[in-house]
Design a protein around this motif. Sequence first.
Motif, PDB file in Angstrom:
ATOM      1  N   GLY A 131       1.402   0.477  -3.383  1.00  0.00           N
ATOM      2  CA  GLY A 131       2.464   0.017  -2.341  1.00  0.00           C
ATOM      3  C   GLY A 131       3.334  -0.803  -2.881  1.00  0.00           C
ATOM      4  N   HIS A 132       4.368  -1.518  -2.107  1.00  0.00           N
ATOM      5  CA  HIS A 132       5.201  -2.440  -2.550  1.00  0.00           C
ATOM      6  C   HIS A 132       5.193  -3.549  -1.670  1.00  0.00           C
ATOM      7  CE1 HIS A 132       6.974   0.422  -5.415  1.00  0.00           C
ATOM      8  NE2 HIS A 132       6.675   1.488  -4.384  1.00  0.00           N
ATOM      9  N   TYR A 133       5.776  -4.851  -2.251  1.00  0.00           N
ATOM     10  CA  TYR A 133       5.625  -6.067  -1.456  1.00  0.00           C
ATOM     11  C   TYR A 133       6.579  -5.830  -0.289  1.00  0.00           C
ATOM     12  CZ  TYR A 133       7.219 -10.715  -0.316  1.00  0.00           C
ATOM     13  OH  TYR A 133       7.271 -12.034   0.474  1.00  0.00           O
ATOM     14  N   PRO A 134       6.395  -6.261   0.964  1.00  0.00           N
ATOM     15  CA  PRO A 134       5.289  -7.051   1.203  1.00  0.00           C
ATOM     16  C   PRO A 134       4.067  -6.335   1.724  1.00  0.00           C
ATOM     17  CG  PRO A 134       6.864  -7.285   3.059  1.00  0.00           C
ATOM     18  CD  PRO A 134       7.417  -6.352   1.710  1.00  0.00           C
ATOM     19  N   LEU A 135       4.084  -5.198   1.757  1.00  0.00           N
ATOM     20  CA  LEU A 135       3.061  -4.430   2.515  1.00  0.00           C
ATOM     21  C   LEU A 135       2.299  -3.663   1.143  1.00  0.00           C
ATOM     22  CD1 LEU A 135       4.794  -2.761   5.511  1.00  0.00           C
ATOM     23  CD2 LEU A 135       3.185  -4.979   5.215  1.00  0.00           C
ATOM     24  N   LEU A 136       1.089  -3.957   0.879  1.00  0.00           N
ATOM     25  CA  LEU A 136       0.538  -3.489  -0.304  1.00  0.00           C
ATOM     26  C   LEU A 136      -0.819  -2.449   0.311  1.00  0.00           C
ATOM     27  CD1 LEU A 136       0.080  -6.728  -2.512  1.00  0.00           C
ATOM     28  CD2 LEU A 136       1.766  -4.847  -2.607  1.00  0.00           C
ATOM     29  N   LYS A 137      -0.956  -1.313  -0.217  1.00  0.00           N
ATOM     30  CA  LYS A 137      -2.108  -0.566   0.022  1.00  0.00           C
ATOM     31  C   LYS A 137      -3.427  -0.424  -0.623  1.00  0.00           C
ATOM     32  CE  LYS A 137       1.192   1.060   3.032  1.00  0.00           C
ATOM     33  NZ  LYS A 137       0.968   0.912   4.759  1.00  0.00           N
ATOM     34  N   VAL A 138      -4.598  -0.338  -0.167  1.00  0.00           N
ATOM     35  CA  VAL A 138      -5.674  -0.183  -0.648  1.00  0.00           C
ATOM     36  C   VAL A 138      -6.459   1.053   0.109  1.00  0.00           C
ATOM     37  CG1 VAL A 138      -7.854  -1.235  -1.409  1.00  0.00           C
ATOM     38  CG2 VAL A 138      -5.663  -2.388  -1.770  1.00  0.00           C
TER      39      VAL A 138
END
Length: 297
Positions: free
Chosen positions: A121-128
Amino acid sequence: MDANEPVETSAVETSAEPVTDFLRTLSREEANLRNIRKAIRAIERHTENEPSNNIHKIKQEMSRIEKILKQTRLTDFVEEDVKQRIQSVKSMMPAWEEQATKSFGQRLEDALRQVDFELSGHYPLLKVMFYTLEVKLETDSVAIWYGPQQERLDSCKLIPEVAAKKLEANHKKIAGRGLDDETFLSNLFEAYKTVAHRSERKIGDSFPVSDVLLEYALLIQSKKFRTNPVKSSYNEYGRVFFSYDLYRLKERTVEGHELNLVTATRAYTRRRSGFLWVPSNESGDGTYISHIRFREV
């Protein structure tokens, strides 16, 4: 003294009120100057070493100064000088923020790798997996969500190692529960039938996912809770658990009826109670469902 004779008022008495007003104003401005000085010194302190690690504190102090300047009666000279001092800090803020996000992302990736998670993902929403980490530099915090910002699970300070541990703990709580397909499906069918009965409708109709979830959550409670329904005896089962169990459920047929999850139309996604997000895979893809039905097969 003649009652009609005018009473003379001293100059001290007539000017008392204006003097009091002036002193109050002077006292306020003295406080404003002290607070501005404290804020400027704090900014200098936070920008001396690794300003990208103090974004939140720097912004707080600048906001405090700007608020004071809006209500002060300071001379133009003082006000202009203060504005110039914080303007130089403002001009550097984008570079510091970029550095902060890059540093946080690298450290978070390393911390997550230690607990077998992969960051994307990309800042500000990161994915795991099917979780979202919302990075908030302005509040120096990280919000942990289930799905694409569907259910808020947790939050913490903007510390990568803490965020990784929080995510790991939440994942274990959600995915670490055992699931027996046959038992889950049987209880779900019973909850569905209860909703159908109360609605005076037939098996095979679609019913709101929130209604079925409520009946299911009550159905799986222990005898202790049913005897004395207090919080300490309640077996927690909410939207996140239900969503994840529907995702990992392999069996779909019970008593000659097949479970169907009805995709939500736009009308049902306007309110949180009208839909439930269910993962499709561990990469974070998923669907929104609004109703559940068991169709005879």
